[in-house]
Design an enzyme around this catalytic site. Structure first.
Site, PDB file in Angstrom:
ATOM      1  CG  ASN A 162      -2.294  -0.610   0.882  1.00  0.00           C
ATOM      2  OD1 ASN A 162      -2.951  -0.226  -0.079  1.00  0.00           O
ATOM      3  ND2 ASN A 162      -2.701  -1.590   1.677  1.00  0.00           N
ATOM      4  NE  ARG A 182       0.848  -0.039  23.407  1.00  0.00           N
ATOM      5  CZ  ARG A 182      -0.432   0.092  23.715  1.00  0.00           C
ATOM      6  NH1 ARG A 182      -0.945  -0.615  24.700  1.00  0.00           N
ATOM      7  NH2 ARG A 182      -1.208   0.906  23.033  1.00  0.00           N
ATOM      8  CG  MET A 214       1.717  -5.656  11.209  1.00  0.00           C
ATOM      9  SD  MET A 214      -0.057  -5.544  10.872  1.00  0.00           S
ATOM     10  CE  MET A 214      -0.643  -6.939  11.840  1.00  0.00           C
ATOM     11  CG  HIS A 267      -9.481  -3.015   9.119  1.00  0.00           C
ATOM     12  ND1 HIS A 267      -8.565  -3.628   9.955  1.00  0.00           N
ATOM     13  CD2 HIS A 267     -10.606  -3.776   9.169  1.00  0.00           C
ATOM     14  CE1 HIS A 267      -9.117  -4.708  10.476  1.00  0.00           C
ATOM     15  NE2 HIS A 267     -10.355  -4.822  10.019  1.00  0.00           N
TER      16      HIS A 267
END
Length: 215
Positions: free
Chosen positions: A16, A67, A92, A111
């Site tokens: 993409n 994170r 991801m 998505h």
């Protein structure tokens, strides 16, 4: 109008991202891809970007203890390149709420399902298991809740007898390559904007092809 500065975030081959880079090469496109970034140093899409003369960056998630620190490094690199719009293209990693809120209205994702159906992963097999007759893909603004952001555009394909997850995936991916550049153009030229919890369409936008029409 100033062309918007676009960053694409990937984790793998970046098919993409290649279509977005190709679309943005046109001087008539309202944005330019200035950075392709990955959380994986070996991501194939980074090589494609370098070949196209686009800056690349790596923020390896394995180098961070949590994170929050990973997202801070990601944000710093985006700011260093003066990015206006972020496109997730097979990225991801689940981003923290704080990061998403910093980029509210400026970060979009594609998505492989017709949201709100089949959020998360393994969407094609889940579509087959559910017996739906129509499947497809969605471009949406990113919000803290996974795959729940307001919808910018959708493309649909029929599910045909004998379909497999692999066959569906290939046909949906072909639609993704058409849909994502068109949706990004709408965000960059201001014809699709996030206002509160919904997308407001304005300006030159008009429903064409398989694009989603406004409510």
């Amino acid at each position: 109008m100033r062309r918007r500065r676009i960053a694409i975030l990937i984790s793998g081959r970046g098919s993409n991202s290649a279509t977005l880079m190709a679309a943005a090469r046109s001087t008539e496109f309202p944005g330019e891809v200035v950075l392709v970034m990955s959380n994986r140093p070996e991501a194939e899409g980074l090589a494609r970007a370098r070949e196209a003369g686009i800056a690349t960056g790596v923020v390896d998630h394995t180098s961070y203890n949590d994170r929050e620190s990973f997202d801070e490094a990601l944000h710093a690199m985006l700011e260093a390149h003066a990015v206006d719009v972020v496109c997730l293209a097979g990225f991801m990693r689940v981003l923290t709420d704080a990061f998403v809120e910093r980029w509210a209205g400026r970060m979009i994702n594609i998505h492989p399902s017709l949201l709100p159906l089949f959020r998360g992963t393994k969407t094609h097999q889940r579509a087959l298991d559910a017996g739906v007759l129509v499947h497809g893909c969605t471009v949406h603004f990113v919000v803290p809740e996974l795959d729940a952001g307001p919808i910018i555009a959708q493309a649909a394909i029929p599910v045909v007898p004998g379909d497999t997850a692999e066959a569906l995936s290939a046909r949906v991916l072909a639609q993704e390559h058409l849909l994502y550049p068109r949706a990004l153009q709408m965000v960059c030229d201001g014809s699709a904007t996030l206002v509160g919890e919904r997308v407001v369409f304005a300006g030159s936008w008009a429903p064409t092809g398989s694009m989603r029409s406004p409510d």
